[in-house]
Scaffold this motif. Structure first.
Motif, PDB file in Angstrom:
ATOM      1  N   GLU A 245      -1.688  -8.545   0.029  1.00 42.36           N
ATOM      2  CA  GLU A 245      -1.272  -7.985  -1.234  1.00 42.36           C
ATOM      3  C   GLU A 245      -1.916  -8.560  -2.445  1.00 42.36           C
ATOM      4  O   GLU A 245      -2.296  -9.567  -2.291  1.00 42.36           O
TER       5      GLU A 245
ATOM      6  N   THR B 156      -0.435  -9.252  -5.528  1.00 41.18           N
ATOM      7  CA  THR B 156       0.600  -9.425  -6.855  1.00 41.18           C
ATOM      8  C   THR B 156       0.785 -11.132  -6.733  1.00 41.18           C
ATOM      9  O   THR B 156       0.562 -11.602  -7.894  1.00 41.18           O
TER      10      THR B 156
ATOM     11  N   ARG C 216      -3.398  -6.522   6.554  1.00 40.24           N
ATOM     12  CA  ARG C 216      -2.138  -6.522   7.222  1.00 40.24           C
ATOM     13  C   ARG C 216      -2.384  -6.439   8.730  1.00 40.24           C
ATOM     14  O   ARG C 216      -3.079  -5.344   9.054  1.00 40.24           O
TER      15      ARG C 216
ATOM     16  N   GLU D 180      -1.032  -4.605  11.192  1.00 42.65           N
ATOM     17  CA  GLU D 180      -0.172  -3.487  11.279  1.00 42.65           C
ATOM     18  C   GLU D 180      -0.390  -2.842  12.335  1.00 42.65           C
ATOM     19  O   GLU D 180      -1.740  -2.931  12.939  1.00 42.65           O
TER      20      GLU D 180
ATOM     21  N   PHE E 190      -3.875   0.995   8.024  1.00 36.50           N
ATOM     22  CA  PHE E 190      -4.962   0.139   8.604  1.00 36.50           C
ATOM     23  C   PHE E 190      -4.699  -1.272   8.312  1.00 36.50           C
ATOM     24  O   PHE E 190      -3.581  -1.816   7.589  1.00 36.50           O
TER      25      PHE E 190
ATOM     26  N   GLN F 263      -6.497  -1.828  -2.355  1.00 39.40           N
ATOM     27  CA  GLN F 263      -5.508  -1.355  -3.329  1.00 39.40           C
ATOM     28  C   GLN F 263      -6.059  -1.415  -4.672  1.00 39.40           C
ATOM     29  O   GLN F 263      -6.902  -2.326  -5.089  1.00 39.40           O
TER      30      GLN F 263
ATOM     31  N   GLU G 222      -0.514  -5.042 -13.460  1.00 44.07           N
ATOM     32  CA  GLU G 222       0.396  -5.830 -13.400  1.00 44.07           C
ATOM     33  C   GLU G 222       0.802  -6.273 -14.749  1.00 44.07           C
ATOM     34  O   GLU G 222      -0.247  -6.260 -15.492  1.00 44.07           O
TER      35      GLU G 222
ATOM     36  N   ARG H 165      12.441  -1.663  -1.071  1.00 42.08           N
ATOM     37  CA  ARG H 165      10.979  -2.287  -1.036  1.00 42.08           C
ATOM     38  C   ARG H 165      11.080  -3.385   0.158  1.00 42.08           C
ATOM     39  O   ARG H 165      11.942  -3.839   0.393  1.00 42.08           O
TER      40      ARG H 165
ATOM     41  N   TYR I 290      10.188 -10.309  -3.645  1.00 45.74           N
ATOM     42  CA  TYR I 290      10.360 -10.554  -5.153  1.00 45.74           C
ATOM     43  C   TYR I 290      10.734  -9.679  -6.003  1.00 45.74           C
ATOM     44  O   TYR I 290      10.926 -10.016  -7.070  1.00 45.74           O
ATOM     45  N   TYR I 291      11.248  -8.558  -5.648  1.00 45.48           N
ATOM     46  CA  TYR I 291      11.701  -7.607  -6.425  1.00 45.48           C
ATOM     47  C   TYR I 291      13.102  -7.728  -7.313  1.00 45.48           C
ATOM     48  O   TYR I 291      13.742  -8.218  -6.435  1.00 45.48           O
TER      49      TYR I 291
ATOM     50  N   ALA J 108       4.175   6.574   1.408  1.00 41.86           N
ATOM     51  CA  ALA J 108       3.911   5.990   0.199  1.00 41.86           C
ATOM     52  C   ALA J 108       2.420   5.807  -0.333  1.00 41.86           C
ATOM     53  O   ALA J 108       1.705   5.415   0.445  1.00 41.86           O
TER      54      ALA J 108
ATOM     55  N   GLY K 149       4.806  -4.373 -11.929  1.00 40.15           N
ATOM     56  CA  GLY K 149       3.459  -3.742 -11.551  1.00 40.15           C
ATOM     57  C   GLY K 149       3.520  -2.803 -10.396  1.00 40.15           C
ATOM     58  O   GLY K 149       4.662  -2.543  -9.979  1.00 40.15           O
TER      59      GLY K 149
HETATM   60  P1  HAM Z   1       3.214  -2.335  -1.055  1.00 37.05           P
HETATM   61  O1  HAM Z   1       4.284  -1.159  -1.011  1.00 37.05           O
HETATM   62  O2  HAM Z   1       3.241  -3.135   0.202  1.00 37.05           O
HETATM   63  O3  HAM Z   1       3.101  -3.233  -2.183  1.00 37.05           O
HETATM   64  O4  HAM Z   1       1.714  -1.791  -0.897  1.00 37.05           O
HETATM   65  C1  HAM Z   1       1.404  -0.720  -2.052  1.00 37.05           C
HETATM   66  C2  HAM Z   1       0.646   0.519  -1.288  1.00 37.05           C
HETATM   67  O5  HAM Z   1      -0.313  -0.202  -0.630  1.00 37.05           O
HETATM   68  C3  HAM Z   1       1.339   1.311  -0.487  1.00 37.05           C
HETATM   69  O6  HAM Z   1       2.063   2.083  -1.061  1.00 37.05           O
HETATM   70  C4  HAM Z   1       0.347   1.918   0.326  1.00 37.05           C
HETATM   71  O7  HAM Z   1      -0.225   2.946  -0.359  1.00 37.05           O
HETATM   72  C5  HAM Z   1      -0.885   0.816   0.532  1.00 37.05           C
HETATM   73  N1  HAM Z   1      -0.753   0.279   1.741  1.00 37.05           N
HETATM   74  C6  HAM Z   1       0.094  -0.780   2.132  1.00 37.05           C
HETATM   75  N2  HAM Z   1       0.115  -1.225   3.365  1.00 37.05           N
HETATM   76  C7  HAM Z   1      -1.429  -0.405   3.857  1.00 37.05           C
HETATM   77  C8  HAM Z   1      -1.915  -0.269   4.969  1.00 37.05           C
HETATM   78  N3  HAM Z   1      -1.461  -0.978   6.272  1.00 37.05           N
HETATM   79  N4  HAM Z   1      -2.880   0.726   5.203  1.00 37.05           N
HETATM   80  C9  HAM Z   1      -3.140   1.396   4.029  1.00 37.05           C
HETATM   81  N5  HAM Z   1      -2.365   1.494   3.037  1.00 37.05           N
HETATM   82  C10 HAM Z   1      -1.540   0.516   2.564  1.00 37.05           C
HETATM   83  C11 HAM Z   1       2.370  -4.219  -2.639  1.00 37.05           C
HETATM   84  O8  HAM Z   1       1.364  -4.612  -1.991  1.00 37.05           O
HETATM   85  C12 HAM Z   1       2.802  -4.656  -4.084  1.00 37.05           C
HETATM   86  N6  HAM Z   1       2.004  -5.909  -4.392  1.00 37.05           N
HETATM   87  C13 HAM Z   1       2.824  -3.800  -5.187  1.00 37.05           C
HETATM   88  C14 HAM Z   1       3.150  -4.362  -6.586  1.00 37.05           C
HETATM   89  C15 HAM Z   1       2.305  -4.626  -7.430  1.00 37.05           C
HETATM   90  N7  HAM Z   1       4.575  -4.611  -6.862  1.00 37.05           N
HETATM   91  C16 HAM Z   1       4.437  -5.152  -8.046  1.00 37.05           C
HETATM   92  N8  HAM Z   1       3.034  -5.325  -8.470  1.00 37.05           N
END
Ligand code: HAM
Length: 414
Positions: A73, A75, A103, A105, A112, A117, A121, A248, A252-253, A270, A293
């Motif tokens: 990610e 952040t 990731r 996953e 994926f 992304q 922020e 979430r 960190y939130y 999401a 963010g």
């Molecule tokens: P997150 O909820 O882990 O947050 O990911 C944000 C978005 O990334 C998800 O809502 C989804 O749309 C997309 N996403 C996550 N994992 C996958 C995946 N394996 N395949 C496709 N899309 C995916 C964060 O990453 C935090 N850094 C968000 C944030 C920024 N919070 C504060 N600032």
């Protein structure tokens, strides 16, 4: 991990350019961050009970035996960069980034191992005004992208002490139902019972629904901020649902959290998620500063956009240059370069590799070009070019190079 093929590129470019425009318009500035960071950065900030850290990171030792991780990610890296370059010394910062995240996953529709992304922020703003700004900005993005059917869920996680109190109550609640927990949740139970609320296991849902909710433990400041956020969203006629179980998946939130959801992508609902993380900067060694963010998943947005609007057409060339005098290759390349000099923005494809006149014409047609430009011996000698419209009726004309350039320029401007 996927290749993005040329036919899919127009959708990606459109999404990226709309996002760039909207983020620019709200005063967010782009930052470009490395894909590799020290593993410890993510372990510390995302949290050692999160799925990301426990199961999903691509971590390896480099030649110097440093533990590095392909970023899961954006952040954590953004906070690192802001501190490393002292950006907060210049005042509060609004930043955004785009790029691949990784990731490990279980791949499925919309999920994926390499995905992309766009994240935004805001550092140094206590909120809740900037929280509302981020949410309103994301709503504008959906409008400009023509995406419908997205719903917004919001919650407030309160400050650390409130969560601590809530954690104790949750621990007690789930302790009374240990036999109903799955292996994952039993592990989370001791370390971080809030994580159980995030479980997607259908067998646990009624137990989760029965759990006490965090709003009863919220501190006064957070409750006031949350009310103010809702007031701003209401005043802007933005619909949302307060989901007291939205916690979430990253540690960190605190305070405001939110998610934009769709019911059109199967289990992966999401498309955009984020919230406040006021403690992360201090925990990362910086002078305490509030932060908030979100990040959105581009693959999911592209899939959604494809369901509601036709895929944008790729930009076909304006002209395809047919060279029927291959012995005059040097001269032909010169003409092509002259046309590119004279007509800014011209998309000109040169027939490389020879071929008969007929086969070159076929390729010109298949390229989608609006015009074929024909260069034979006579044209080269006279300084002219054969100019043939391919998409409208019209005979081939022989035009001086200047005139051909002017015709093309008119077409490029259309
Ligand atoms: P997150 O909820 O882990 O947050 O990911 C944000 C978005 O990334 C998800 O809502 C989804 O749309 C997309 N996403 C996550 N994992 C996958 C995946 N394996 N395949 C496709 N899309 C995916 C964060 O990453 C935090 N850094 C968000 C944030 C920024 N919070 C504060 N600032």
């Amino acid at each position: 991990m996927h290749d993005v093929l040329p036919e899919q590129i127009p959708s990606w470019r459109r999404l990226e350019s709309v996002c760039r425009r909207v983020l620019d318009a709200y005063g967010y500035r782009e930052i470009r961050l490395p894909v590799l960071e020290h593993a410890e950065l993510f372990e510390r900030s995302i949290g050692d009970t999160s799925d990301i850290v426990t199961k999903e990171m691509y971590t390896f030792a480099d030649r110097n035996d440093e533990r590095l991780t392909l970023r899961p990610e954006g952040t954590a890296g953004c906070v690192r960069a802001v501190l490393e370059h002292g950006l907060l010394n210049e005042g509060a910062q609004r930043l955004w980034y785009l790029g691949p995240m990784f990731r490990y996953e279980k791949p499925q529709k919309g999920r994926f191992r390499q995905f992309h992304q766009i994240g935004a922020e805001a550092f140094g703003f206590p909120g809740p005004d900037v929280d509302a700004e981020l949410i309103l900005m994301s709503a504008r993005l959906w409008r400009e992208l023509g995406l419908g059917g997205l719903s917004l869920e919001i919650n407030n996680l309160g400050q650390a002490e409130a969560r601590q109190r809530y954690r104790a109550v949750l621990l007690e609640y789930f302790s009374g139902h240990l036999d109903q927990l799955d292996a994952d949740s039993r592990e989370r139970q001791q370390k971080n019972p809030l994580r159980i609320l995030d479980s997607k296991n259908p067998d646990l849902q009624s137990l989760i629904l029965g759990a006490p909710t965090l709003d009863q433990f919220l501190d006064a400041d957070s409750a006031r901020d949350f009310a103010r956020l809702r007031e701003i969203l209401d005043a802007n006629s933005l619909e949302y649902r307060v989901n007291p179980r939205l916690v979430r998946g990253l540690d960190y939130y605190n305070g405001t959290v939110f998610e934009w959801l769709t019911d059109r992508l199967g289990a992966q609902s999401a498309v955009c998620a984020g919230g406040r993380y006021d403690e992360l900067i201090a925990a990362s060694g910086g002078r305490p500063a509030p932060a908030v963010g979100f990040a959105m998943g581009l693959e999911r947005l592209i899939e959604l956009a494809g369901q509601s609007t036709p895929r944008p057409e790729p930009d076909s060339p304006h002209a395809y240059l047919i060279a029927v005098a291959p012995e005059a290759q040097t001269r032909i390349m010169q003409v092509a370069e002259q046309l590119r000099d004279r007509v800014p923005g011209l998309r000109l494809v040169l027939n490389c590799g020879g071929g008969s006149f007929k086969s070159q014409f076929k390729k010109a047609d298949r390229s989608g070009a609006a015009f074929a430009l024909v260069l034979g011996e006579t044209e080269l000698q006279n300084g002219t070019v054969g100019f043939k419209p391919l998409r409208t009726a019209g005979e081939q004309q022989n035009l001086p190079l200047d005139q051909a350039a002017a015709e093309l320029a008119r077409h490029v401007e259309l």
